[in-house]
Enzyme design. Structure first.
Site, PDB file in Angstrom:
ATOM      1  N   HIS A 146      18.386 -45.228 -52.972  1.00 33.32           N
ATOM      2  CA  HIS A 146      18.263 -43.781 -53.202  1.00 33.32           C
ATOM      3  C   HIS A 146      17.018 -43.218 -52.506  1.00 33.32           C
ATOM      4  CE1 HIS A 146      18.174 -39.940 -55.257  1.00 33.32           C
ATOM      5  NE2 HIS A 146      16.957 -40.202 -55.680  1.00 33.32           N
ATOM      6  N   HIS A 151      15.979 -39.720 -49.908  1.00 34.84           N
ATOM      7  CA  HIS A 151      14.754 -38.926 -49.744  1.00 34.84           C
ATOM      8  C   HIS A 151      14.005 -39.155 -48.424  1.00 34.84           C
ATOM      9  CE1 HIS A 151      15.013 -37.144 -53.676  1.00 34.84           C
ATOM     10  NE2 HIS A 151      15.168 -38.336 -54.230  1.00 34.84           N
ATOM     11  N   GLU A 191      18.064 -32.840 -55.067  1.00 31.65           N
ATOM     12  CA  GLU A 191      18.811 -34.015 -55.536  1.00 31.65           C
ATOM     13  C   GLU A 191      20.330 -33.802 -55.456  1.00 31.65           C
ATOM     14  OE1 GLU A 191      17.745 -36.954 -56.115  1.00 31.65           O
ATOM     15  OE2 GLU A 191      15.668 -36.829 -56.777  1.00 31.65           O
ATOM     16  N   SER A 210      22.859 -40.437 -51.379  1.00 32.32           N
ATOM     17  CA  SER A 210      22.552 -41.867 -51.499  1.00 32.32           C
ATOM     18  C   SER A 210      23.547 -42.573 -52.403  1.00 32.32           C
ATOM     19  CB  SER A 210      21.138 -42.050 -52.055  1.00 32.32           C
ATOM     20  OG  SER A 210      21.065 -41.520 -53.365  1.00 32.32           O
TER      21      SER A 210
END
Ligand SMILES: [Fe+2]
Length: 267
Positions: A146, A151, A191, A210
């Site tokens: 993730h 990110h 997110e 992700s």
């Protein structure tokens, strides 16, 4: 190993795996001992690299279909090795050159306030453990997949980097209610946010990008109109796949509206 001090929740697929528990603890200790400078390497095992490889293979076609252009370009420029879990030092060399951001190791998932505030200094608090091999396509918590595929790639984009830093600067000045609003907006934009692009809804958020669950994004998501005050007042459940997706009319609006909204703290 199922001590009360376990870093793994009893529902986690790795809870009954002593080797996994020990590795999680060793990775956490590296982060706790870290005092700046070169980030120590994590010794991942072949099984860990196998999990990374499997997730990368699963995500590549989903990104081609469902990821926004900014992410596809960012991901291409970051060019993460799809066969071995990258070390943070390697990732940071590219990330720093692109936007001045860096991934910084943390032992535990950072709290909303701590997390956001560090973004204000262009530091991204990053976990380094990987999900358990028994459930490679699902993770109940943000792991290295993730953090890097979501990110770190996104943060090579200058607009995403700027907006992330602004949300962080706002969190450095906001009161508790403000931090809650900022956390919610972060959740529903960086997110789990999406944008319209070429007449289709495309994922922008790291949580979407992700996750192998991205394949359900277009038919199972509940699209909501892009509305910052609505996002700021909508509670969310961390560690859960988010099916409510706020969709901005364009990537440019996604960025511009976030910048305008955080100005209430940063101006
Ligand atoms: Fe995240």
């Amino acid at each position: 190993v199922s001590t009360p001090a376990s870093r793994v929740h009893p529902d986690h697929p790795g809870f009954h795996d002593p080797g996994y528990q020990a590795q999680r603890e060793a990775i956490a200790q590296l982060a706790l001992a870290y005092r700046g400078g070169p980030i120590p390497h994590v010794d991942y095992g072949e099984q860990d690299h196998g999990v990374w490889r499997l997730v990368c293979e699963h995500l590549a076609p989903l990104h081609a279909k469902f990821a926004c252009r900014a992410f596809r370009e960012a991901s291409a420029s970051m060019a993460l090795d799809p066969t071995r879990i990258p070390q943070l030092e390697q990732v940071n060399a590219r990330l720093r050159a692109a936007t001045g951001f860096s991934m910084q190791p943390v032992a535990e998932v950072a709290s909303g306030q701590t997390f956001l505030q560090r973004l204000g200094d262009r530091e991204f608090p990053s976990t380094r453990f990987i999900r358990h091999a028994d459930a490679p396509l699902i993770t109940p918590e943000p792991d290295i997949v993730h953090e890097l595929i979501g990110h770190a790639c996104l943060l090579t984009n200058p607009d995403i980097a700027r907006v992330s830093q602004l949300l962080g600067r706002a969190a450095q000045r906001a009161d508790a209610d403000g931090v809650q609003a900022l956390s919610r907006v972060y959740w529903f934009s960086l997110e789990f946010g999406a944008v319209e692009e070429d007449g289709e809804v495309k994922a922008v958020g790291a949580g979407l990008l992700s996750s192998p669950e991205l394949e359900h994004f277009r038919h199972d998501s509940w699209y909501l109109p892009w509305d910052l005050p609505h996002m700021a007042s909508t509670p969310y459940r961390p560690n859960k796949w988010e099916d409510r997706v706020f969709v901005a009319p364009s990537f440019a609006r996604f960025v511009a509206d976030l910048e305008a909204w955080v100005a209430q703290w940063t101006d």
